[in-house]
Design a protein around this motif. Structure first.
Motif, PDB file in Angstrom:
ATOM      1  N   SER A 153       0.838  -1.197   0.000  1.00  0.00           N
ATOM      2  CA  SER A 153       0.000   0.000   0.000  1.00  0.00           C
ATOM      3  C   SER A 153       0.876   1.252   0.000  1.00  0.00           C
ATOM      4  O   SER A 153       1.965   1.253   0.573  1.00  0.00           O
ATOM      5  CB  SER A 153      -0.910   0.025   1.235  1.00  0.00           C
ATOM      6  N   PHE A 154       0.372   2.286  -0.666  1.00  0.00           N
ATOM      7  CA  PHE A 154       1.068   3.572  -0.582  1.00  0.00           C
ATOM      8  C   PHE A 154       0.050   4.703  -0.638  1.00  0.00           C
ATOM      9  O   PHE A 154      -1.045   4.557  -1.197  1.00  0.00           O
ATOM     10  CB  PHE A 154       2.127   3.735  -1.685  1.00  0.00           C
ATOM     11  N   SER A 155       0.428   5.813  -0.020  1.00  0.00           N
ATOM     12  CA  SER A 155      -0.452   6.983   0.040  1.00  0.00           C
ATOM     13  C   SER A 155       0.106   8.095  -0.833  1.00  0.00           C
ATOM     14  O   SER A 155       1.326   8.209  -1.017  1.00  0.00           O
ATOM     15  CB  SER A 155      -0.596   7.468   1.483  1.00  0.00           C
ATOM     16  N   LEU A 156      -0.798   8.900  -1.366  1.00  0.00           N
ATOM     17  CA  LEU A 156      -0.429  10.077  -2.145  1.00  0.00           C
ATOM     18  C   LEU A 156      -1.317  11.241  -1.722  1.00  0.00           C
ATOM     19  O   LEU A 156      -2.535  11.067  -1.594  1.00  0.00           O
ATOM     20  CB  LEU A 156      -0.627   9.824  -3.643  1.00  0.00           C
ATOM     21  N   PRO A 157      -0.750  12.418  -1.502  1.00  0.00           N
ATOM     22  CA  PRO A 157      -1.602  13.567  -1.132  1.00  0.00           C
ATOM     23  C   PRO A 157      -2.464  14.014  -2.302  1.00  0.00           C
ATOM     24  O   PRO A 157      -2.010  14.017  -3.450  1.00  0.00           O
ATOM     25  CB  PRO A 157      -0.582  14.646  -0.736  1.00  0.00           C
TER      26      PRO A 157
END
Length: 318
Positions: free
Chosen positions: A308-312
């Motif tokens: 999983s990864f987050s991006l603004p």
């Protein structure tokens, strides 16, 4: 560094204050006539000067000891970083040697077979040449990944930022990979949660490299007859969270915390014919962090892994 500079400035201000007081006392004692300065006052001023000199000397000793401790700490940190860099260099050389040796040996073996006349029929010759071409592609990919990794960590790779619609971008990335995974009998599924257009500020090529690395990694360790990779995108108020889930062999708990380290490969991957440099997830981590996001992994052995990864999100300024 900023903290050290601030402490040094504080010491200098204190020292200057003491010097000003000392200079004032000296000037006062020199200017004032003897009739006004009584023996008691003269003794007081002389004592004050000696007192201030002692204080200044003690402060100098304290400051010198602090500087020496800071220098020792800096030297120790440099030695530690040097050792870590030396270990990483040895691992890199070992990894490059191992990863290039296998395809190179294949190329050499098949080329020698052609020279010795073993590939006597057109079909066999075609098979040998096709294998040589494939192994050469493998080596080119390894070298490209090593070069990209080196450059991106040295910040020699520029980012080309663009504002894009998240759903459209990720949907296109998944579509580009679907056909390749179908040939491996792996279904690539996609879901974008939430309504409306969501904008993100990204480097399209580099983020696509992250998706390719993660999905490519997932496909290597799927042993099920019906392989599945599921790209599921969730939203919060401020960011997108991309989950890439597979039904592969999974990752042991002791390996899970280290899979984003450069050149790290689990025992399972070392013992399998998966190839790779162990740099794919390290590159993904660096790119995501450069996008002001985070990346992490969850896994259950025998059931699969989720990267999983987050991006603004990008919001237009009013």
């Amino acid at each position: 560094m900023q903290k050290k500079t601030k402490q040094t400035k504080t010491f200098l201000i204190i020292a200057e204050s003491f010097l000003l007081v000392l200079v004032f006392i000296l000037l006062f004692s020199l200017i004032m006539p003897n009739e006004i300065l009584t023996p008691f006052m003269r003794t007081f001023f002389c004592g004050s000067i000696i007192f201030f000199l002692i204080i200044m000397f003690l402060l100098y000793i304290i400051w010198s000891n602090w500087i020496l401790k800071r220098m020792d700490q800096v030297i120790a940190n440099m030695e530690e970083e040097s050792k870590a860099s030396e270990v990483m260099t040895r691992e890199m050389i070992s990894s490059i040697t191992h990863d290039l040796k296998t395809p190179l040996a294949s190329v050499k073996g098949y080329a020698q077979g052609i020279l010795d006349g073993i590939a006597s029929s057109p079909d066999k010759l075609n098979k040998y040449v096709t294998t040589i071409h494939r192994k050469a592609d493998d080596m080119a990919s390894l070298i490209d990944e090593l070069s990209f990794f080196s450059n991106i960590y040295k910040k020699d790779v520029p980012y080309h930022w663009e504002i894009v619609d998240a759903n459209t971008y990720f949907s296109n990335c998944v579509s580009d990979l679907s056909l390749d995974l179908e040939t491996k009998k792996i279904s690539l599924l996609y879901n974008f949660q939430g309504a409306g257009k969501v904008k993100i500020r990204i480097d399209e090529e580099k983020l696509k490299r992250v998706i390719n690395n993660v999905i490519g990694n997932s496909s290597k360790y799927i042993q099920s007859k019906m392989g599945i990779v599921f790209v599921n995108i969730e939203q919060t108020d401020d960011e997108l969270i991309v989950h890439i889930q597979d039904n592969g062999i999974g990752i042991d708990k002791e390996d899970l915390e280290r899979i984003f380290e450069r050149f790290y490969r689990t025992d399972r991957s070392r013992n399998s014919d998966t190839g790779g440099t162990g740099l794919g997830l390290a590159i993904a981590k660096k790119i995501i962090e450069d996008h002001n996001g985070k990346i992490w992994a969850d896994s259950v052995v025998g059931e699969g892994t989720t990267i999983s990864f987050s991006l603004p999100k990008f919001f237009e300024q009013m």
